[in-house]
Design a protein around this motif. Structure first.
Motif, short mmCIF file in Angstrom:
data_model
loop_
_atom_site.label_atom_id
_atom_site.label_comp_id
_atom_site.label_asym_id
_atom_site.label_seq_id
_atom_site.Cartn_x
_atom_site.Cartn_y
_atom_site.Cartn_z
N TYR A 105 0.79 -1.22 -0.03
CA TYR A 105 -0.05 0.15 -0.04
C TYR A 105 0.84 1.37 -0.02
O TYR A 105 0.49 2.28 -0.67
CB TYR A 105 -0.83 0.07 1.27
N PRO A 108 3.14 2.85 -4.29
CA PRO A 108 2.33 2.93 -5.26
C PRO A 108 2.80 1.88 -6.55
O PRO A 108 3.91 2.38 -6.92
CB PRO A 108 2.03 4.58 -5.74
N THR A 164 -5.04 1.16 -3.23
CA THR A 164 -4.08 2.29 -4.05
C THR A 164 -4.77 2.79 -5.26
O THR A 164 -4.62 3.94 -5.54
CB THR A 164 -3.09 1.69 -4.26
#
Length: 235
Positions: A105, A108, A164
């Motif tokens: 998480y 990215p 995300t």
């Protein structure tokens, strides 16, 4: 026409570039992945960032697929697994997967890479070995452990990718819940009846929903055993 006031700049006066290596390429690729997501992971962009040509990269990596495995493993270098001697095998398993979720998480693009890349680097293999050892402690059969580790890793990566992706697109959970609450209950009676429960579980940030999913998978892994898939156990 030449400019008489222009001062010639010698190439020797330019800052020297770091020597090209696999480590430099992987680090550059990871930095691009963090800044741009998966779209930044291309040989052309990596080469441009290194001020070289794409063909130079192939001296150190076979292709983008191989580079992706190195980048994924580089990102997983941040993963800290709980000591196996602390706590129960199940709590250690959940803590390890929660740590894996956090790493995906916080970087990215790494979650998407985890879903599309074969994990064969040392950090990836260390995580897999840790999970297999905990499943073995819990009494999982050989097939259940070997196939279950894949389910647990895929589930964790998919949760991280969903989160995300929502963050990147600016989609809030409130927007999604409002859409579901506005559905026609006559056409979607089950969704209407469960609309409040469907998006519950993570309001307090303690990952109740994520843990529930892990427990559901784990119960199946432990109960399935080594019977052949699709075979009637009563036959």
């Amino acid at each position: 026409m030449n400019n008489p006031t222009r001062t010639p700049v010698s190439r020797r006066s330019r800052p020297a570039k770091d020597p090209l290596s696999q480590e430099v390429i992987v680090k550059t690729a990871f930095d691009l992945l963090e800044r741009e997501g998966s779209s930044g992971l291309s040989m052309r962009k990596i080469a441009k960032a290194l001020d070289t040509g794409p063909s130079s990269l192939y001296v150190y990596v076979k292709n983008l697929e191989e580079l992706s495995t190195y980048v994924l493993d580089y990102g997983l270098g941040k993963l800290v697994l709980p000591p196996a001697a602390d706590g129960s095998w199940q709590s250690n398993l959940f803590d390890a997967l929660n740590a894996y979720l956090t790493v995906l998480y916080e970087s990215p693009g790494l979650a998407e890479l985890a879903l599309t890349t074969i994990p064969i680097g040392p950090h990836s293999l260390a995580l897999m070995e840790y999970i297999l050892a905990r499943l073995d402690e819990g009494g999982a059969s050989s097939i259940s452990a070997a196939w279950g580790v894949d389910l647990l890793l895929l589930y964790t990566a998919s949760v991280a990718f969903e989160q995300t992706s929502r963050d990147r697109m600016g989609t809030t959970l409130q927007t999604i819940t409002e859409t579901f609450r506005s559905l026609d209950p006559l056409r979607y009676p089950m969704i209407a009846a469960l609309k409040d429960v469907m998006f519950s579980g993570d309001e307090t940030g303690d990952l109740q929903r994520f843990r529930w999913g892990l427990e559901a998978i784990l119960r199946g892994v432990l109960q399935t055993g080594d019977k052949a898939p699709g075979r009637d156990v009563n036959a």
